[in-house]
Design a protein around this motif. Structure first.
Motif, mmCIF file in Angstrom:
data_model
loop_
_atom_site.group_PDB
_atom_site.id
_atom_site.type_symbol
_atom_site.label_atom_id
_atom_site.label_comp_id
_atom_site.label_asym_id
_atom_site.label_seq_id
_atom_site.Cartn_x
_atom_site.Cartn_y
_atom_site.Cartn_z
ATOM 1 N N ALA A 164 7.124 -0.098 -1.424
ATOM 2 C CA ALA A 164 6.913 -0.386 -2.843
ATOM 3 C C ALA A 164 5.535 0.046 -3.310
ATOM 4 C CB ALA A 164 7.122 -1.876 -3.111
ATOM 5 N N HIS A 165 4.557 0.025 -2.419
ATOM 6 C CA HIS A 165 3.205 0.449 -2.793
ATOM 7 C C HIS A 165 3.196 1.911 -3.251
ATOM 8 C CE1 HIS A 165 0.461 -2.904 -1.945
ATOM 9 N NE2 HIS A 165 1.307 -3.238 -0.978
ATOM 10 N N ILE A 166 4.095 2.731 -2.719
ATOM 11 C CA ILE A 166 4.159 4.133 -3.140
ATOM 12 C C ILE A 166 4.604 4.230 -4.594
ATOM 13 C CG2 ILE A 166 5.337 6.331 -2.760
ATOM 14 C CD1 ILE A 166 5.474 5.586 0.217
ATOM 15 N N ALA A 167 5.625 3.447 -4.951
ATOM 16 C CA ALA A 167 6.087 3.442 -6.344
ATOM 17 C C ALA A 167 5.003 2.932 -7.284
ATOM 18 C CB ALA A 167 7.345 2.586 -6.468
ATOM 19 N N THR A 187 4.412 -3.669 -10.414
ATOM 20 C CA THR A 187 3.850 -4.328 -9.239
ATOM 21 C C THR A 187 4.811 -4.187 -8.065
ATOM 22 O OG1 THR A 187 4.900 -6.451 -9.710
ATOM 23 C CG2 THR A 187 2.752 -6.033 -10.755
ATOM 24 N N VAL A 188 4.326 -4.549 -6.897
ATOM 25 C CA VAL A 188 5.186 -4.563 -5.716
ATOM 26 C C VAL A 188 6.383 -5.473 -5.947
ATOM 27 C CG1 VAL A 188 5.315 -5.308 -3.302
ATOM 28 C CG2 VAL A 188 3.383 -3.908 -4.087
ATOM 29 N N ASP A 189 6.147 -6.618 -6.559
ATOM 30 C CA ASP A 189 7.255 -7.536 -6.849
ATOM 31 C C ASP A 189 8.278 -6.906 -7.793
ATOM 32 O OD1 ASP A 189 6.289 -9.507 -5.196
ATOM 33 O OD2 ASP A 189 5.273 -10.622 -6.804
ATOM 34 N N ASP A 190 7.790 -6.136 -8.769
ATOM 35 C CA ASP A 190 8.718 -5.464 -9.682
ATOM 36 C C ASP A 190 9.656 -4.532 -8.911
ATOM 37 O OD1 ASP A 190 7.692 -6.627 -12.007
ATOM 38 O OD2 ASP A 190 6.204 -5.038 -12.259
ATOM 39 N N LEU A 204 13.572 1.096 -8.078
ATOM 40 C CA LEU A 204 12.246 1.669 -8.301
ATOM 41 C C LEU A 204 11.715 2.416 -7.085
ATOM 42 C CD1 LEU A 204 10.530 -1.088 -10.481
ATOM 43 C CD2 LEU A 204 11.416 1.147 -11.201
ATOM 44 N N ASP A 205 12.486 2.431 -5.984
ATOM 45 C CA ASP A 205 12.198 3.309 -4.853
ATOM 46 C C ASP A 205 12.806 4.689 -5.059
ATOM 47 O OD1 ASP A 205 10.840 1.688 -2.729
ATOM 48 O OD2 ASP A 205 12.666 0.480 -2.859
ATOM 49 N N CYS A 206 13.606 4.852 -6.120
ATOM 50 C CA CYS A 206 14.395 6.067 -6.326
ATOM 51 C C CYS A 206 13.830 6.909 -7.466
ATOM 52 C CB CYS A 206 15.846 5.699 -6.644
ATOM 53 S SG CYS A 206 16.642 4.643 -5.411
ATOM 54 N N CYS A 207 14.010 8.210 -7.372
ATOM 55 C CA CYS A 207 13.495 9.119 -8.389
ATOM 56 C C CYS A 207 14.264 8.983 -9.693
ATOM 57 C CB CYS A 207 13.553 10.560 -7.891
ATOM 58 S SG CYS A 207 15.224 11.179 -7.628
#
Length: 385
Positions: A164-167, A187-190, A204-207
């Motif tokens: 999630a930090h990458i996003a 945020t990471v939680d988001d 949110l990990d996806c393009c």
């Protein structure tokens, strides 16, 4: 023999929108990008004697009304444009041509309105995945990447929070890009609370799925110095692939980038620690994490901790995907073109609020297929050459 410093990128153009849609499409959009990139370089169509296009360089050259001496329609998915850059640099170094243009334009988002009943395109020719993978429920396109993420987690203890930090960091870069689709902070939680698309990957990990277009122009190092903008030299390049179907990937946690990256760095005579900006294909957060490890920016298995440290965010030790990437800026289907245009702008000092100070070396690292074909380009300023 080496390609180091023989050719340079001398013009770039790209186009995206905060709405995710563009008002042009097809040849009109491609042609606009080519003319914009040529104008950026201080050249015209009359100077062009080489054409690259991911579908048909012959048909596109005919549309432009030019008769090139060099042509390339290599299609490796998202890494096609890094492959084209490598091939064009080799052709220029060999004297086969002098000025090459490469272009990409796709409008999948607005096509939904323009052609609502258009069938989804399938891979041409024999496609073993339709027989051996798809019937067993592997969701496309995120399924193969979910497998890679699961394997990395099992082997190295990588967590969803680390991915999630990458996003999050990519969105921080996008906030400084007025063309980006999404600029609001997350945020990471988001990320973790967004819908689970294909475990362990959240939405949110996806393009993105957006319209977008771009082009670049290359020429010889000698000619480049007399043009409108400072040249960005090709210092090194490398390409490698080891599978087409994800079930045939030799190691789900290691991509062919270990080969393409090592070859490109060796040709350039630089090490990962010398790189000021990394433009790494981010179709999914796991894609970007694998690049960091396989290119040698951190050890295998340490990518999670590396991104969680903030290293790739604004102010970090390795600025990555400074335009907002495929996760927040744009992703029309094959993102590799935008890796090159942003890398060039960073090295020319034209990135505005997101400019990385004193950037002299950038890497554009494309990923095609399902982590299948990696192509790495090491680019540098005159000082780095």
């Amino acid at each position: 023999m080496t390609l180091r410093g023989a050719a340079a990128v001398v013009g770039v153009a790209d186009l995206a929108s905060p709405t995710g849609e563009l008002d042009r499409h097809g040849r009109a959009l491609e042609t606009a990008m080519v003319h914009a990139a040529l104008t950026d370089a201080g050249l015209t169509l009359a100077d062009v004697d080489g054409v690259c296009h991911p579908v048909s360089s012959m048909a596109f050259a005919e549309y432009l009304g030019i008769h090139p001496r060099f042509t390339d329609s290599t299609m490796t998915g998202g890494s096609s444009f890094e492959v084209h850059l490598e091939h064009a640099a080799a052709a220029i170094a060999a004297g086969l041509c002098e000025v090459v243009v490469d272009v990409y334009a796709a409008t999948p988002r607005s096509d939904r309105h323009r052609q609502p009943n258009r069938p989804r395109p399938q891979m041409p020719g024999p496609n073993p995945a339709l027989e051996w993978e798809v019937p067993f429920g592997l969701r496309q396109p995120m399924g193969p990447y979910a497998l890679a993420a699961s394997r990395h987690m099992a082997l190295y203890g990588t967590t969803s929070e680390q991915l999630a930090h990458i996003a999050v960091s990519t969105r921080q870069w996008a906030a400084m890009n007025p063309q980006a689709r999404y600029r609001d902070p997350i945020t990471v939680d988001d990320v973790l609370e967004s819908p689970l698309e294909c475990a362990p990957l959240h939405r949110l990990d996806c393009c993105l799925v957006t319209d977008g277009a771009g082009a670049f122009v290359m020429t010889s190092a000698e000619r480049a110095r007399d043009l409108a903008k400072p040249p960005v030299f090709v210092l090194g390049a490398g390409t490698a692939h080891d599978h087409a179907m994800i079930s045939q990937m030799p190691d789900l946690a290691t991509t062919p980038g270990v080969v393409s990256g090592a070859n490109a760095f060796a040709m350039a005579g630089v090490k990962p620690g010398d790189v000021d900006v990394l433009m790494g294909y981010d179709s999914f957060t796991i894609t970007a994490l694998l690049h960091l490890e396989d290119l040698g920016f951190c050890a295998k298995g340490e990518g999670g901790a590396f991104v969680a440290s903030g290293a790739t965010a604004p102010g970090g030790t390795l600025p990555m995907n400074t335009n907002g990437g495929g996760l927040s800026f744009t992703h029309p289907g094959m993102y590799g073109m935008f890796l090159i245009t942003e890398a060039v702008r960073q090295l020319r000092g034209e990135a505005g609020d997101r400019q990385v100070p004193h950037a002299e070396i950038a890497v554009a690292h494309g990923s095609g297929g399902v982590l299948s074909c990696m192509s790495t380009a090491v680019l540098g300023t005159e000082a780095a050459r």
